[in-house]
Design an enzyme around this catalytic site. Structure first.
Site, PDB file in Angstrom:
ATOM      1  N   ASP A 155      -8.708  13.470   5.834  1.00  0.00           N
ATOM      2  CA  ASP A 155      -7.639  13.313   6.818  1.00  0.00           C
ATOM      3  C   ASP A 155      -7.292  11.829   6.901  1.00  0.00           C
ATOM      4  OD1 ASP A 155      -9.554  12.124   8.387  1.00  0.00           O
ATOM      5  OD2 ASP A 155      -9.607  13.703   9.915  1.00  0.00           O
ATOM      6  N   ALA A 156      -6.549  11.452   7.929  1.00  0.00           N
ATOM      7  CA  ALA A 156      -6.050  10.072   7.984  1.00  0.00           C
ATOM      8  C   ALA A 156      -7.132   9.063   8.354  1.00  0.00           C
ATOM      9  CB  ALA A 156      -4.886   9.993   8.970  1.00  0.00           C
ATOM     10  N   GLY A 157      -8.282   9.518   8.825  1.00  0.00           N
ATOM     11  CA  GLY A 157      -9.328   8.590   9.248  1.00  0.00           C
ATOM     12  C   GLY A 157     -10.256   8.197   8.105  1.00  0.00           C
ATOM     13  N   SER A 189     -22.349  14.423   2.288  1.00  0.00           N
ATOM     14  CA  SER A 189     -21.409  15.315   2.976  1.00  0.00           C
ATOM     15  C   SER A 189     -20.183  15.515   2.109  1.00  0.00           C
ATOM     16  CB  SER A 189     -20.933  14.695   4.299  1.00  0.00           C
ATOM     17  OG  SER A 189     -22.011  14.266   5.098  1.00  0.00           O
ATOM     18  N   ARG A 219     -10.944   3.847  -2.091  1.00  0.00           N
ATOM     19  CA  ARG A 219      -9.793   3.371  -1.324  1.00  0.00           C
ATOM     20  C   ARG A 219      -9.291   4.490  -0.427  1.00  0.00           C
ATOM     21  NH1 ARG A 219      -7.808  -1.486  -2.906  1.00  0.00           N
ATOM     22  NH2 ARG A 219      -8.267  -1.628  -5.100  1.00  0.00           N
ATOM     23  N   ASN A 235     -13.384  15.056  -0.109  1.00  0.00           N
ATOM     24  CA  ASN A 235     -14.067  13.812  -0.456  1.00  0.00           C
ATOM     25  C   ASN A 235     -15.565  14.045  -0.361  1.00  0.00           C
ATOM     26  OD1 ASN A 235     -14.568  11.050  -0.918  1.00  0.00           O
ATOM     27  ND2 ASN A 235     -14.563  10.592   1.283  1.00  0.00           N
ATOM     28  N   THR A 236     -16.305  13.402  -1.237  1.00  0.00           N
ATOM     29  CA  THR A 236     -17.757  13.447  -1.125  1.00  0.00           C
ATOM     30  C   THR A 236     -18.249  12.075  -0.690  1.00  0.00           C
ATOM     31  OG1 THR A 236     -19.815  14.034  -2.217  1.00  0.00           O
ATOM     32  CG2 THR A 236     -18.139  13.004  -3.607  1.00  0.00           C
ATOM     33  N   HIS A 237     -19.229  12.081   0.222  1.00  0.00           N
ATOM     34  CA  HIS A 237     -19.682  10.835   0.841  1.00  0.00           C
ATOM     35  C   HIS A 237     -21.214  10.800   0.868  1.00  0.00           C
ATOM     36  CE1 HIS A 237     -19.502   7.312   3.376  1.00  0.00           C
ATOM     37  NE2 HIS A 237     -20.423   7.874   4.135  1.00  0.00           N
ATOM     38  N   ASP A 280     -13.432   8.925   6.649  1.00  0.00           N
ATOM     39  CA  ASP A 280     -14.498   9.930   6.578  1.00  0.00           C
ATOM     40  C   ASP A 280     -14.631  10.741   7.875  1.00  0.00           C
ATOM     41  OD1 ASP A 280     -15.141   9.145   3.948  1.00  0.00           O
ATOM     42  OD2 ASP A 280     -16.370   7.507   4.692  1.00  0.00           O
ATOM     43  N   ARG A 300       0.827  -1.224   0.000  1.00  0.00           N
ATOM     44  CA  ARG A 300       0.000   0.000   0.000  1.00  0.00           C
ATOM     45  C   ARG A 300       0.850   1.256   0.000  1.00  0.00           C
ATOM     46  NH1 ARG A 300      -5.616  -0.541   0.867  1.00  0.00           N
ATOM     47  NH2 ARG A 300      -5.826   1.712   0.782  1.00  0.00           N
TER      48      ARG A 300
HETATM   49  C1  GAR Z   1     -20.922   8.977  -4.813  1.00  0.00           C
HETATM   50  O1  GAR Z   1     -22.234   8.947  -4.309  1.00  0.00           O
HETATM   51  C2  GAR Z   1     -19.916   9.152  -3.687  1.00  0.00           C
HETATM   52  O2  GAR Z   1     -20.407   9.875  -2.610  1.00  0.00           O
HETATM   53  C3  GAR Z   1     -19.671   7.726  -3.268  1.00  0.00           C
HETATM   54  O3  GAR Z   1     -19.585   7.040  -4.471  1.00  0.00           O
HETATM   55  C4  GAR Z   1     -20.508   7.632  -5.399  1.00  0.00           C
HETATM   56  C5  GAR Z   1     -19.797   7.768  -6.714  1.00  0.00           C
HETATM   57  O4  GAR Z   1     -20.689   7.747  -7.756  1.00  0.00           O
HETATM   58  N1  GAR Z   1     -18.474   7.641  -2.487  1.00  0.00           N
HETATM   59  C6  GAR Z   1     -18.343   6.839  -1.442  1.00  0.00           C
HETATM   60  O5  GAR Z   1     -19.186   6.054  -1.099  1.00  0.00           O
HETATM   61  C7  GAR Z   1     -17.020   6.979  -0.712  1.00  0.00           C
HETATM   62  N2  GAR Z   1     -17.094   6.330   0.544  1.00  0.00           N
HETATM   63  P1  GAR Z   1     -20.179   7.854  -9.274  1.00  0.00           P
HETATM   64  O6  GAR Z   1     -19.205   6.716  -9.517  1.00  0.00           O
HETATM   65  O7  GAR Z   1     -21.421   7.738 -10.110  1.00  0.00           O
HETATM   66  O8  GAR Z   1     -19.512   9.193  -9.409  1.00  0.00           O
END
Ligand code: GAR
Length: 201
Positions: free
Chosen positions: A145-147, A140, A95, A111-113, A149, A69
């Site tokens: 960061d290192a964690g 969100s 990842r 990051n978007t979650h 989300d 990694r």
């Molecule tokens: C998004 O909804 C994003 O928030 C999520 O993957 C999707 C990507 O969609 N990310 C996570 O779950 C990260 N933990 P896409 O491939 O259609 O852009």
């Protein structure tokens, strides 16, 4: 009209790339404060096609092509760094990034979650929220960061969970509010600071 060059943004992804597509649409708008200069994946993500069609460079940095990694993380940091980004956006990148990425881009990596953090972090935010029986979930945008989300929350929007929702239907509605929110955050972070009143012209 923007007198400055649009800020350089690198997008990381692993999947279908509808989030990347939304960012590419925003980057193509006149006077966008940002430009997507590369889309980089950790697998042969179908979403890279959105970048190829837009003439945006792509790269794939696979974990399995590296001895461990740490080596993968260092190669990812080097590949991303080659595009000299002002901002790195994880858009469905599935990842965890490691110390080399954090060292290089910490404080300018978001990051978007698909959940209302700190609830339901990790790879299955939509599934976990549905399984828990929440009536409201959402999306969100956070600093990386290192964690897992755990970074500072930059923006959140809510979505109602419907009785007949499946993971797919709920995720689709989340994406409809998630993508404009992410575009807003990226625009905000890359917009030139307006001169303060009294500044010399
Ligand atoms: C998004 O909804 C994003 O928030 C999520 O993957 C999707 C990507 O969609 N990310 C996570 O779950 C990260 N933990 P896409 O491939 O259609 O852009």
């Amino acid at each position: 009209m923007h007198s400055t060059t649009p800020a350089r943004v690198v997008v990381l992804l692993s999947g279908g790339g509808s989030t990347l597509a939304a960012l590419l649409r925003a980057h193509a708008e006149p006077d966008s404060p940002f430009q997507i200069v590369a889309a980089i994946a950790d697998v042969d993500a179908p979403g890279l096609d959105h970048a190829r069609r837009a003439g945006v460079p792509t790269a794939v940095v696979r974990l399995r092509d590296h001895p461990d990694r740490a080596a993968w993380d260092a190669q990812l940091a080097s590949t991303v760094g080659g595009f000299d980004p002002a901002l790195v956006v994880l858009a469905g990148f599935m990842r965890l990034v490691g110390p080399a990425m954090l060292e290089a881009f910490g404080g300018r990596m978001i990051n978007t979650h698909p959940a209302l953090l700190p609830s339901f972090p990790g790879a299955h935010g939509v599934r976990d929220a549905l399984a828990h029986g929440v009536k409201v979930t959402g999306a969100s945008v956070i600093e990386v960061d290192a964690g897992v989300d755990t970074g500072r929350i930059l923006a959140q929007r809510a979505v109602e969970v419907l009785d007949d929702d499946t993971e797919a239907s709920l995720h689709e509605r989340i994406k409809q509010i998630e993508q404009p929110m992410l575009v807003d955050v990226v625009r905000h972070l890359t917009s030139p600071t307006p001169p303060a009143e009294g500044d010399p012209l």
